[in-house]
Design an enzyme around this catalytic site. Structure first.
Site, PDB file in Angstrom:
ATOM      1  N   THR A 161      -6.504   1.924   3.412  1.00 26.96           N
ATOM      2  CA  THR A 161      -5.940   3.107   2.744  1.00 26.96           C
ATOM      3  C   THR A 161      -4.521   2.883   2.239  1.00 26.96           C
ATOM      4  O   THR A 161      -4.087   3.552   1.311  1.00 26.96           O
ATOM      5  CB  THR A 161      -5.931   4.325   3.696  1.00 26.96           C
TER       6      THR A 161
ATOM      7  N   CYS B  15       5.393   3.165  -2.485  1.00 31.93           N
ATOM      8  CA  CYS B  15       4.636   2.603  -1.366  1.00 31.93           C
ATOM      9  C   CYS B  15       5.176   3.202  -0.073  1.00 31.93           C
ATOM     10  O   CYS B  15       6.371   3.089   0.228  1.00 31.93           O
ATOM     11  CB  CYS B  15       4.777   1.084  -1.348  1.00 31.93           C
TER      12      CYS B  15
ATOM     13  N   HIS C 131      -2.914  -4.012  12.190  1.00 29.48           N
ATOM     14  CA  HIS C 131      -3.057  -3.031  13.268  1.00 29.48           C
ATOM     15  C   HIS C 131      -2.992  -3.770  14.598  1.00 29.48           C
ATOM     16  O   HIS C 131      -3.621  -4.825  14.766  1.00 29.48           O
ATOM     17  CB  HIS C 131      -4.412  -2.322  13.175  1.00 29.48           C
TER      18      HIS C 131
ATOM     19  N   GLY D 195     -12.214   0.058   4.559  1.00 30.83           N
ATOM     20  CA  GLY D 195     -11.554   1.361   4.577  1.00 30.83           C
ATOM     21  C   GLY D 195     -10.043   1.282   4.471  1.00 30.83           C
ATOM     22  O   GLY D 195      -9.335   2.163   4.962  1.00 30.83           O
TER      23      GLY D 195
ATOM     24  N   ASP E 258       1.467   3.883  14.868  1.00 33.10           N
ATOM     25  CA  ASP E 258       0.609   4.499  13.862  1.00 33.10           C
ATOM     26  C   ASP E 258       0.641   6.017  14.044  1.00 33.10           C
ATOM     27  O   ASP E 258       0.584   6.542  15.145  1.00 33.10           O
ATOM     28  CB  ASP E 258      -0.829   3.973  14.000  1.00 33.10           C
TER      29      ASP E 258
ATOM     30  N   HIS F 188      -0.751  -4.935   6.238  1.00 29.89           N
ATOM     31  CA  HIS F 188      -0.249  -4.607   7.584  1.00 29.89           C
ATOM     32  C   HIS F 188      -1.291  -5.023   8.600  1.00 29.89           C
ATOM     33  O   HIS F 188      -2.485  -5.083   8.300  1.00 29.89           O
ATOM     34  CB  HIS F 188       0.055  -3.116   7.700  1.00 29.89           C
TER      35      HIS F 188
ATOM     36  N   CYS G 240       6.896   0.679   2.267  1.00 31.21           N
ATOM     37  CA  CYS G 240       8.229   0.284   1.787  1.00 31.21           C
ATOM     38  C   CYS G 240       9.227   1.408   2.063  1.00 31.21           C
ATOM     39  O   CYS G 240      10.367   1.156   2.470  1.00 31.21           O
ATOM     40  CB  CYS G 240       8.188  -0.048   0.302  1.00 31.21           C
TER      41      CYS G 240
HETATM   42  P1  5GP Z   1      -5.398   1.007   6.686  1.00 28.70           P
HETATM   43  O1  5GP Z   1      -6.426   2.097   6.630  1.00 28.70           O
HETATM   44  O2  5GP Z   1      -4.768   0.798   5.323  1.00 28.70           O
HETATM   45  O3  5GP Z   1      -5.840  -0.247   7.331  1.00 28.70           O
HETATM   46  O4  5GP Z   1      -4.273   1.563   7.668  1.00 28.70           O
HETATM   47  C1  5GP Z   1      -3.275   2.454   7.300  1.00 28.70           C
HETATM   48  C2  5GP Z   1      -2.725   3.031   8.574  1.00 28.70           C
HETATM   49  O5  5GP Z   1      -1.468   3.611   8.305  1.00 28.70           O
HETATM   50  C3  5GP Z   1      -3.596   4.142   9.187  1.00 28.70           C
HETATM   51  O6  5GP Z   1      -3.967   3.783  10.509  1.00 28.70           O
HETATM   52  C4  5GP Z   1      -2.692   5.365   9.132  1.00 28.70           C
HETATM   53  O7  5GP Z   1      -2.863   6.215  10.257  1.00 28.70           O
HETATM   54  C5  5GP Z   1      -1.311   4.765   9.055  1.00 28.70           C
HETATM   55  N1  5GP Z   1      -0.339   5.573   8.346  1.00 28.70           N
HETATM   56  C6  5GP Z   1      -0.498   6.140   7.125  1.00 28.70           C
HETATM   57  N2  5GP Z   1       0.599   6.820   6.778  1.00 28.70           N
HETATM   58  C7  5GP Z   1       1.489   6.659   7.798  1.00 28.70           C
HETATM   59  C8  5GP Z   1       2.838   7.131   8.019  1.00 28.70           C
HETATM   60  O8  5GP Z   1       3.435   7.827   7.204  1.00 28.70           O
HETATM   61  N3  5GP Z   1       3.422   6.775   9.182  1.00 28.70           N
HETATM   62  C9  5GP Z   1       2.783   5.996  10.127  1.00 28.70           C
HETATM   63  N4  5GP Z   1       3.470   5.707  11.240  1.00 28.70           N
HETATM   64  N5  5GP Z   1       1.528   5.533   9.944  1.00 28.70           N
HETATM   65  C10 5GP Z   1       0.895   5.865   8.804  1.00 28.70           C
HETATM   66 ZN    ZN Z   2       5.170  -1.644   0.143  1.00 29.23          ZN
END
Ligand code: 5GP
Ligand code: ZN
Length: 115
Positions: free
Chosen positions: A93, A3, A100, A91, A29, A98, A6
């Protein structure tokens, strides 16, 4: 467990951490969608709101309640928006829950159904 959040929490992947306590940490982010875009990440791994225990819910709420005191330092004193993407239509990912934290500018609130 493979993860990414994590691994960031353990320091195995670098990040710009701006806050940490016993419950949550906040990072910038990597692909910001607003002038200011942070992620509040619970230290305990779970994927979805539907996986939350009462302890998880209390820990996340304790984290969220720190935000007003952090807002100035994070460049959010004029306001901010919290978003939790859940599942495919949103969406999502990264499947470690988490929040935002978006701000640093006026945030349009688009009428998505007409897009
Ligand atoms: P989701 O799409 O799951 O709501 O948001 C995942 C967020 O994690 C995205 O906005 C993406 O830019 C951010 N993200 C993904 N990988 C990384 C990373 O390695 N470092 C940081 N700081 N943000 C990440
Ligand atoms: Zn995790």
């Amino acid at each position: 467990m493979n993860c990414i959040f994590c691994k960031i929490g353990r320091g195995e992947i670098p990040s710009e951490k701006v806050y940490e306590d016993e419950d949550v940490f906040i990072i910038k982010d990597i692909d910001p969608k607003a002038e200011k875009h942070y992620l509040m990440i619970p230290k305990h791994h779970y994927k979805l709101i539907s996986d939350m225990t009462d302890d998880d819910a209390a820990a996340l709420m304790r984290g969220l309640r720190k935000l007003p005191a952090l807002a100035d330092k994070l460049g959010l004193k004029n306001g901010y928006r919290l978003v939790i993407n859940q599942g495919d239509d949103a969406g999502q990912t990264v499947f470690h829950l988490h929040v935002h934290i978006l701000g640093g500018q006026y945030l349009d609130f688009p009428d998505l159904k007409n897009k």
